[in-house]
Design a protein around this motif. Structure first.
Motif, PDB file in Angstrom:
ATOM      1  N   LEU A 110       0.773  -1.210  -0.199  1.00 37.57           N
ATOM      2  CA  LEU A 110      -0.112   0.138  -0.140  1.00 37.57           C
ATOM      3  C   LEU A 110       0.862   1.343   0.144  1.00 37.57           C
ATOM      4  N   GLY A 111       0.770   1.850  -1.289  1.00 35.74           N
ATOM      5  CA  GLY A 111       1.879   2.929  -1.172  1.00 35.74           C
ATOM      6  C   GLY A 111       3.236   2.663  -1.297  1.00 35.74           C
ATOM      7  N   ASP A 112       3.920   2.984  -0.502  1.00 37.63           N
ATOM      8  CA  ASP A 112       5.513   2.536  -0.327  1.00 37.63           C
ATOM      9  C   ASP A 112       5.388   1.590   1.045  1.00 37.63           C
ATOM     10  N   ARG A 113       4.547   0.872   1.410  1.00 38.05           N
ATOM     11  CA  ARG A 113       4.434   0.217   2.632  1.00 38.05           C
ATOM     12  C   ARG A 113       4.130  -1.331   2.470  1.00 38.05           C
ATOM     13  N   PHE A 114       4.398  -2.262   3.141  1.00 37.65           N
ATOM     14  CA  PHE A 114       3.927  -3.607   2.769  1.00 37.65           C
ATOM     15  C   PHE A 114       3.850  -4.157   4.425  1.00 37.65           C
ATOM     16  N   ASP A 115       2.631  -5.040   4.346  1.00 38.43           N
ATOM     17  CA  ASP A 115       2.453  -5.999   5.563  1.00 38.43           C
ATOM     18  C   ASP A 115       1.810  -7.097   4.932  1.00 38.43           C
ATOM     19  N   VAL A 135      11.683  -8.860   3.986  1.00 43.41           N
ATOM     20  CA  VAL A 135      11.516  -8.053   2.816  1.00 43.41           C
ATOM     21  C   VAL A 135      11.404  -6.515   2.928  1.00 43.41           C
ATOM     22  N   GLN A 136      11.459  -5.904   4.178  1.00 43.79           N
ATOM     23  CA  GLN A 136      11.466  -4.572   4.275  1.00 43.79           C
ATOM     24  C   GLN A 136      12.762  -4.262   3.740  1.00 43.79           C
ATOM     25  N   GLY A 137      12.742  -3.022   3.026  1.00 39.84           N
ATOM     26  CA  GLY A 137      14.009  -2.418   2.229  1.00 39.84           C
ATOM     27  C   GLY A 137      14.576  -3.207   0.989  1.00 39.84           C
ATOM     28  N   ALA A 138      13.691  -4.167   0.663  1.00 39.10           N
ATOM     29  CA  ALA A 138      14.297  -5.092  -0.427  1.00 39.10           C
ATOM     30  C   ALA A 138      14.335  -4.320  -1.905  1.00 39.10           C
ATOM     31  N   GLY A 139      13.965  -3.246  -1.909  1.00 40.95           N
ATOM     32  CA  GLY A 139      14.121  -2.355  -3.166  1.00 40.95           C
ATOM     33  C   GLY A 139      12.632  -1.744  -3.586  1.00 40.95           C
ATOM     34  N   ALA A 143      10.830  -5.946  -6.623  1.00 43.04           N
ATOM     35  CA  ALA A 143      11.722  -6.777  -5.910  1.00 43.04           C
ATOM     36  C   ALA A 143      11.256  -7.066  -4.454  1.00 43.04           C
ATOM     37  N   GLN A 144      10.262  -6.089  -3.708  1.00 42.41           N
ATOM     38  CA  GLN A 144      10.084  -6.416  -2.553  1.00 42.41           C
ATOM     39  C   GLN A 144       8.806  -7.739  -2.485  1.00 42.41           C
ATOM     40  N   LEU A 145       7.875  -7.676  -3.606  1.00 35.98           N
ATOM     41  CA  LEU A 145       6.670  -8.453  -3.619  1.00 35.98           C
ATOM     42  C   LEU A 145       7.396  -9.925  -4.340  1.00 35.98           C
ATOM     43  N   ASN A 146       8.600  -9.792  -5.222  1.00 36.26           N
ATOM     44  CA  ASN A 146       8.678 -11.273  -5.447  1.00 36.26           C
ATOM     45  C   ASN A 146       9.549 -11.795  -4.363  1.00 36.26           C
ATOM     46  N   ASP A 147      10.517 -11.080  -3.564  1.00 36.20           N
ATOM     47  CA  ASP A 147      11.129 -11.724  -2.301  1.00 36.20           C
ATOM     48  C   ASP A 147      10.258 -12.278  -1.371  1.00 36.20           C
ATOM     49  N   PHE A 148       9.101 -11.615  -1.391  1.00 35.17           N
ATOM     50  CA  PHE A 148       7.835 -11.965  -0.174  1.00 35.17           C
ATOM     51  C   PHE A 148       7.290 -13.371  -0.911  1.00 35.17           C
ATOM     52  N   VAL A 149       6.968 -13.260  -2.148  1.00 32.57           N
ATOM     53  CA  VAL A 149       6.312 -14.502  -2.750  1.00 32.57           C
ATOM     54  C   VAL A 149       7.369 -15.860  -2.607  1.00 32.57           C
ATOM     55  N   ASP A 150       8.703 -15.506  -2.899  1.00 27.79           N
ATOM     56  CA  ASP A 150       9.568 -16.628  -3.074  1.00 27.79           C
ATOM     57  C   ASP A 150       9.656 -17.009  -1.508  1.00 27.79           C
ATOM     58  N   ASP A 151       9.690 -16.475  -0.588  1.00 26.39           N
ATOM     59  CA  ASP A 151       9.737 -17.025   0.917  1.00 26.39           C
ATOM     60  C   ASP A 151       8.472 -17.313   1.167  1.00 26.39           C
ATOM     61  N   MET A 392      12.163 -22.996  11.850  1.00 22.78           N
ATOM     62  CA  MET A 392      10.767 -22.557  12.075  1.00 22.78           C
ATOM     63  C   MET A 392      10.505 -21.191  12.209  1.00 22.78           C
ATOM     64  N   ALA A 393      11.393 -20.298  12.790  1.00 29.88           N
ATOM     65  CA  ALA A 393      11.352 -18.740  12.984  1.00 29.88           C
ATOM     66  C   ALA A 393      11.586 -18.304  11.563  1.00 29.88           C
ATOM     67  N   ALA A 394      12.599 -18.713  10.850  1.00 30.32           N
ATOM     68  CA  ALA A 394      12.898 -18.025   9.617  1.00 30.32           C
ATOM     69  C   ALA A 394      11.867 -18.321   8.326  1.00 30.32           C
ATOM     70  N   PRO A 395      11.912 -17.285   7.446  1.00 32.81           N
ATOM     71  CA  PRO A 395      11.158 -17.460   6.459  1.00 32.81           C
ATOM     72  C   PRO A 395      11.647 -18.643   5.605  1.00 32.81           C
ATOM     73  N   ALA A 396      12.645 -19.193   5.612  1.00 32.38           N
ATOM     74  CA  ALA A 396      12.945 -20.565   4.679  1.00 32.38           C
ATOM     75  C   ALA A 396      12.175 -21.735   5.203  1.00 32.38           C
ATOM     76  N   TYR A 397      11.821 -21.495   6.398  1.00 35.77           N
ATOM     77  CA  TYR A 397      11.073 -23.061   6.758  1.00 35.77           C
ATOM     78  C   TYR A 397      10.130 -23.409   5.752  1.00 35.77           C
ATOM     79  N   ALA A 398      10.269 -24.538   5.965  1.00 35.98           N
ATOM     80  CA  ALA A 398       9.233 -25.399   4.813  1.00 35.98           C
ATOM     81  C   ALA A 398       8.127 -25.804   5.603  1.00 35.98           C
ATOM     82  N   ALA A 399       6.953 -25.173   5.525  1.00 35.71           N
ATOM     83  CA  ALA A 399       5.855 -25.139   5.967  1.00 35.71           C
ATOM     84  C   ALA A 399       5.154 -26.178   5.744  1.00 35.71           C
ATOM     85  N   ASP A 400       5.237 -26.861   4.417  1.00 39.47           N
ATOM     86  CA  ASP A 400       4.726 -28.020   4.160  1.00 39.47           C
ATOM     87  C   ASP A 400       4.851 -29.120   5.093  1.00 39.47           C
TER      88      ASP A 400
END
Length: 451
Positions: A110-115, A135-139, A143-151, A392-400
């Motif tokens: 939203l605007g220049d913010r993300f949550d 993903v804060q400060g990803a660019g 870039a931010q949305l791609n980082d978010f989706v990838d994670d 478990m706490a990091a974005p890379a955790y395999a939630a599956d």
């Protein structure tokens, strides 16, 4: 199936045309008015990525389409909306989730913010918070949305909603079908093959993870069965009362239920119910033992942290993992004595690529197994500073493989739940919807959005 596939491919091919028309019409009166949330939700039911016309400068149509394709190929319930600055934020996530009626993970730029927010059945609050922070400060927006989706695609549980591929929603114009019919015929088979291949790979990964878990769970079930065999109790023996017989029957039922659930397990997440059943059975045995000895009934506690086969914990003890900080963990009486005497506890080890290691150093595949024993949000705190805890706490955790250890909701990702969902997952009353301010949308609170 083929008809649905054709409609899906056609819609994807028409997206760029629609985007061009939106740009051409941008100068028309009212063209940049923010879209009503109901319309945003309708679009998200048809496609995982929505870019408001008033925010079209933030994300190109081709980039939005690529992002949507990535989500669809992964078959995950991830929703992304790009909205203009100044869009109303009062209860934004909660209202959007209510309007879509679909369980999943929702990210809003939203605007220049993300949550982001998610149903706890697909991702824990802490995991969502970590995703947002990462993903804060990803660019720029892309870039931010791609980082978010990838994670997110490595984290989120469940499957994509069927509405993304079943041909529901807006009908495709007949003229469009005639114009691009040749393209559909040429590309449809390739697109279908790609989706099938991705899903097949995902299923193979889940099967491999389940087989790894099966070894550990079978050990637990066997150990519990041996415990029952050693039990010197007969329902008709002198002194046995109804309460004792009830505890004994519950223990037997839990054993049978655990075996049945494991036999029927089809994916790693199913293992959680198995270990929950085993733990219920062991607690029933602890109550039976207390009744027979004439002692106080034990309170319901998690099992011994070092090895759930030790049975329900009797106390909390301080323990420091290698390279980590001290923390209180639930322990059985034997391990409590060992720690008090300065000795090592009897630790549960499992097979890993590096040999036998403590289960908390074995990686995310053991998340569902541990989650069944240490539910209710307890597990992350116990595992802070360990390999499994970090994953478990990091974005890379395999939630599956069971990252939803804290609170498994009543729906799988992508399920249509309508307005029947836990509104607490979507922010609750965080200060009147002040986007980025004081614990509102993205501000502090449980989510730590970093605004």
């Amino acid at each position: 199936m083929k008809a649905a596939l054709v409609r899906t491919v056609v819609r994807l091919l028409i997206v760029p045309v629609a985007a061009v028309l939106a740009v051409l019409l941008a100068g028309a009166p009212g063209a940049h008015a923010a879209t009503d949330l109901t319309e945003v939700a309708q679009e998200l039911r048809e496609n995982p990525v929505y870019v408001d016309p008033a925010a079209s400068g933030q994300l190109a149509a081709s980039d939005a389409e690529a992002l949507a394709d990535k989500i669809k190929d992964a078959d995950k319930p991830v929703f992304v909306a790009v909205l203009p600055a100044g869009y109303p934020t009062q209860d934004l996530f909660r209202n959007l989730r209510t309007e879509t009626g679909i369980t999943g993970l929702y990210g809003i730029h939203l605007g220049d913010r993300f949550d982001a927010r998610a149903d706890s059945s697909v991702m824990s609050r802490q995991a969502v918070s970590n995703l947002v922070t990462a993903v804060q400060g990803a660019g720029d927006t892309k870039a931010q949305l791609n980082d978010f989706v990838d994670d997110a695609l490595r984290n989120v549980g469940g499957s994509a909603p069927s509405s993304w591929s079943d041909g529901s929603g807006t009908d495709v114009p007949v003229g469009g079908l005639i114009t691009i019919g040749g393209l559909v015929a040429a590309g449809g088979a390739g697109a279908y093959t790609l989706v099938r291949r991705n899903r097949r790979r995902h299923e193979e990964e889940q099967r491999a993870a389940l087989e790894k878990l099966r070894v550990v769970v079978d050990e637990d079930i066997t150990a519990f069965g041996e415990e029952l065999d050693r039990l010197d109790f007969h329902p008709g023996e002198p002194g046995a009362d109804d309460a004792m017989r009830t505890d004994y029957e519950r223990a037997l039922d839990s054993y049978e239920r655990a075996k049945s659930l494991m036999a029927a397990a089809a994916k790693p997440e199913d293992v959680r119910a198995v270990t929950e059943a085993v733990e219920d059975g062991r607690f029933s045995l602890a109550r039976l033992a207390a009744r027979r000895e004439g002692g106080a009934l034990p309170e319901r506690r998690p099992p011994c942290f070092f090895d759930p086969r030790h049975g329900p914990a009797v106390a909390d003890a301080s323990w420091t993992p290698s390279g980590g900080a001290a923390r209180e963990v639930p322990v059985c009486a034997a391990d409590e004595r060992r720690l008090a005497e300065g000795r090592d506890p009897a630790i549960r080890e499992v097979d890993t690529d590096l040999g036998r290691r403590p289960y908390w150093e074995a990686g995310p595949a053991y998340g569902p197994w541990a989650g069944g024993y240490f539910g209710g949000g307890l597990l992350p705190g116990l595992l802070v500073g360990t390999m499994l805890g970090s994953m478990m706490a990091a974005p890379a955790y395999a939630a599956d493989y069971g990252s939803g250890y804290g609170d498994f909701g009543g729906y799988e990702g992508g399920d249509v739940s309508g307005a029947d969902f836990d509104t607490g997952d979507y922010g609750g009353d965080f200060g009147g919807g002040d986007f980025g301010g004081g614990g509102g949308f993205g501000g502090g609170g449980d989510f730590g959005g970093g605004f």
